[in-house]
Design a protein around this motif. Structure first.
Motif, mmCIF file in Angstrom:
data_model
loop_
_atom_site.group_PDB
_atom_site.id
_atom_site.type_symbol
_atom_site.label_atom_id
_atom_site.label_comp_id
_atom_site.label_asym_id
_atom_site.label_seq_id
_atom_site.Cartn_x
_atom_site.Cartn_y
_atom_site.Cartn_z
ATOM 1 N N TYR A 1 48.427 -18.516 19.351
ATOM 2 C CA TYR A 1 48.800 -17.237 18.768
ATOM 3 C C TYR A 1 47.672 -16.221 18.907
ATOM 4 N N PHE A 2 47.958 -14.994 18.503
ATOM 5 C CA PHE A 2 46.970 -13.921 18.662
ATOM 6 C C PHE A 2 46.494 -13.428 17.308
ATOM 7 N N GLU A 3 45.202 -13.177 17.242
ATOM 8 C CA GLU A 3 44.608 -12.754 15.991
ATOM 9 C C GLU A 3 44.019 -11.350 16.177
ATOM 10 N N THR A 4 44.424 -10.416 15.335
ATOM 11 C CA THR A 4 43.868 -9.065 15.393
ATOM 12 C C THR A 4 42.356 -9.128 15.203
ATOM 13 N N ILE A 5 41.611 -8.366 15.990
ATOM 14 C CA ILE A 5 40.157 -8.330 15.838
ATOM 15 C C ILE A 5 39.784 -7.080 15.046
ATOM 16 N N ASN A 6 38.984 -7.248 14.032
ATOM 17 C CA ASN A 6 38.468 -6.103 13.274
ATOM 18 C C ASN A 6 36.991 -5.934 13.572
ATOM 19 N N THR A 7 36.599 -4.703 13.802
ATOM 20 C CA THR A 7 35.178 -4.465 14.083
ATOM 21 C C THR A 7 34.825 -3.015 13.730
ATOM 22 N N LYS A 8 33.584 -2.648 14.073
ATOM 23 C CA LYS A 8 33.096 -1.331 13.702
ATOM 24 C C LYS A 8 32.468 -0.667 14.921
ATOM 25 N N ILE A 9 32.595 0.651 15.011
ATOM 26 C CA ILE A 9 31.979 1.367 16.140
ATOM 27 C C ILE A 9 30.493 1.586 15.854
ATOM 28 N N ILE A 10 29.643 0.987 16.677
ATOM 29 C CA ILE A 10 28.188 1.126 16.516
ATOM 30 C C ILE A 10 27.689 2.366 17.264
ATOM 31 N N SER A 11 28.179 2.532 18.506
ATOM 32 C CA SER A 11 27.818 3.747 19.250
ATOM 33 C C SER A 11 28.899 4.075 20.266
ATOM 34 N N LEU A 12 28.908 5.347 20.684
ATOM 35 C CA LEU A 12 29.903 5.835 21.639
ATOM 36 C C LEU A 12 29.186 6.433 22.843
ATOM 37 N N HIS A 13 29.703 6.137 24.048
ATOM 38 C CA HIS A 13 29.028 6.572 25.269
ATOM 39 C C HIS A 13 29.996 7.218 26.230
ATOM 40 N N LYS A 14 29.532 8.353 26.771
ATOM 41 C CA LYS A 14 30.320 9.081 27.760
ATOM 42 C C LYS A 14 29.439 9.286 28.963
#
Ligand code: GDP
Ligand code: MG
Length: 401
Positions: free
Chosen positions: A254-267
């Motif tokens: 089965y599939f388990e939703t992953i919860n996490t947090k944004i540490i940094s964003l890159h463009k």
């Protein structure tokens, strides 16, 4: 005046498609000054299997468009290099789900080939209306041959949505007429972006960016690469990823939703605090790197916590079939879809396979899937059928529920 950050520029995501060896990667290299195949595996194997990325700022000085920082930055473009191999149609479709417009590369000395047609039809099916046609390898043909090839292209697009697409003669290898292509890229309309809805981030790639032996205190979290389709994401946001982790417990998968947090964003090379719809970005998360390495999360969607629909194994989709099967050497009619048959679905960057349970008079399909999807109403679905051991695109549709 300080230079504009990528963030402040109008942004476009462009797919580069066309027959193998017609010069896509060479052109991308000229357009961005970078190889698209920078990410590991592809370089070694010499073929762009997974989607390759490269981005660039286009500058304008007077009437001259360039990437060599002359004049003022006017546009930020992210390119996706589609793979050329026939087995990889599914990857090509994933790419098409990410882009606003496409560059179709046709080598003037070879003309329209099976994959030229296949990619062109796939773009039409995916609703990519903005197309620029590059007539490449112009250095290899005479003026007469170039004219012949131009006519062939005109005939090919006649009666389609791309009938009036610009056709630009180029030599990617010799760097001839690249400015004209840059100028045309800058003239494309920027699609309307929906900033106010909940975020939908389409994951195209996932990585472990740490070098072997990195000190534990310097270890970076798992990285996601892709495109923010809607909404806004910020550093610090709690996000969820679905379908998520493929786990097996007591012989049950089965599939388990992953919860996490944004540490940094890159463009590109820039680090930013928040990103807006249409942005091609990488997200550093607080996830353990083993969860993101080697594209393990490709095909998933991410949003802020609680905002993605539940995954499903049962879906209803509309279908519209082509007349001819795509990508075959010999023309083959598309036969009707029958209950009980197996189809491959390509939705955003995800691939699923399922059986047709029912089909109604309008061509709406009830499907039973072996891999769950995140059902977002109205999302485009590519439909492929297995013919002689190849998945061939036979049509497309939309998720109804
Ligand atoms: P892709 O498979 O479409 O990505 O094609 P590549 O970019 O790998 O190019 C295939 C081959 O064509 C390479 O050997 C390139 O050097 C060559 N090539 C690409 N563009 C041109 C061009 O404008 N002129 C000539 N003569 N060769 C080119
Ligand atoms: Mg290539």
């Amino acid at each position: 005046m300080t230079e504009k950050q990528a963030q402040e520029l109008p942004e476009l995501n462009i797919g580069v498609v066309g027959h193998i060896d017609h010069g896509k990667t060479t052109l991308l290299n000229k357009l961005t000054g970078k190889f698209a195949d920078t990410h590991s595996e592809e370089l070694k194997r010499g073929i762009t299997i997974k989607l390759g990325y490269a981005d660039t700022k286009i500058y304008k000085q007077g009437d001259n468009y360039n990437i060599s920082r002359e004049g003022e930055a006017v546009r930020y473009v992210s390119f996706i290099d589609a793979p050329g191999h026939e087995m990889l149609m599914a990857t090509m479709l994933s790419g098409a789900a990410l882009i606003d417009a496409a560059v179709l590369v046709i080598a003037a000395n070879e003309g329209i080939k099976p994959q030229t047609k296949e990619h062109f039809m796939a773009l039409q099916a995916k609703g990519i209306k903005n197309l620029i046609i590059v007539q490449n390898k112009i250095d290899l043909v005479s003026k007469e041959q170039a004219m012949e090839n131009y006519k062939e292209i005109k005939e090919f697009v006649k009666g389609t949505k791309a009938e009036d697409a610009p056709i630009i003669p180029i030599s990617a290898q010799q760097g001839i007429n690249i400015e004209k292509l840059l100028e045309t890229l800058c003239s494309l309309e920027i699609p309307k972006r929906d900033k106010n809805s909940e975020p939908i981030f389409v994951i195209a790639r996932s990585f472990d960016i740490n070098k072997p032996g990195t000190k534990i205190t310097n270890v970076k979290g798992g990285v996601l690469g892709g495109i923010l389709k809607k909404g806004v994401l910020k550093v610090g946001d709690e996000i969820e990823i679905k379908p998520g982790l493929d786990v097996e417990k007591a012989h049950q998968q089965y599939f388990e939703t992953i919860n996490t947090k944004i540490i940094s964003l890159h463009k590109g090379n820039e680090q930013v605090e928040e990103v807006y719809p249409g942005a091609s970005i990488s997200i550093e998360t607080s996830l353990d790197n083993t969860l993101t390495k080697t594209d393990s999360l490709t095909g998933c969607l991410a949003s802020t916590k609680g905002n993605l629909p539940e995954i499903t194994y049962n879906t209803k989709i509309s279908s519209e079939l082509f007349n001819k099967v795509l990508g075959m050497q010999k023309d083959k009619e598309v036969e009707d879809i029958k209950p009980g048959e197996m189809l491959m679905l390509s939705i955003n960057t995800a691939i699923s396979v399922g059986t047709v349970k029912k089909i109604d008079k309008q061509g709406n399909l009830e499907m039973n899937l072996t891999i769950p999807i995140v059902p977002i109403k109205g999302d485009n679905v590519g439909l492929a059928r297995n013919i002689n051991n190849h998945w061939r695109l036979i049509g497309f549709g939309e998720i109804i529920e």
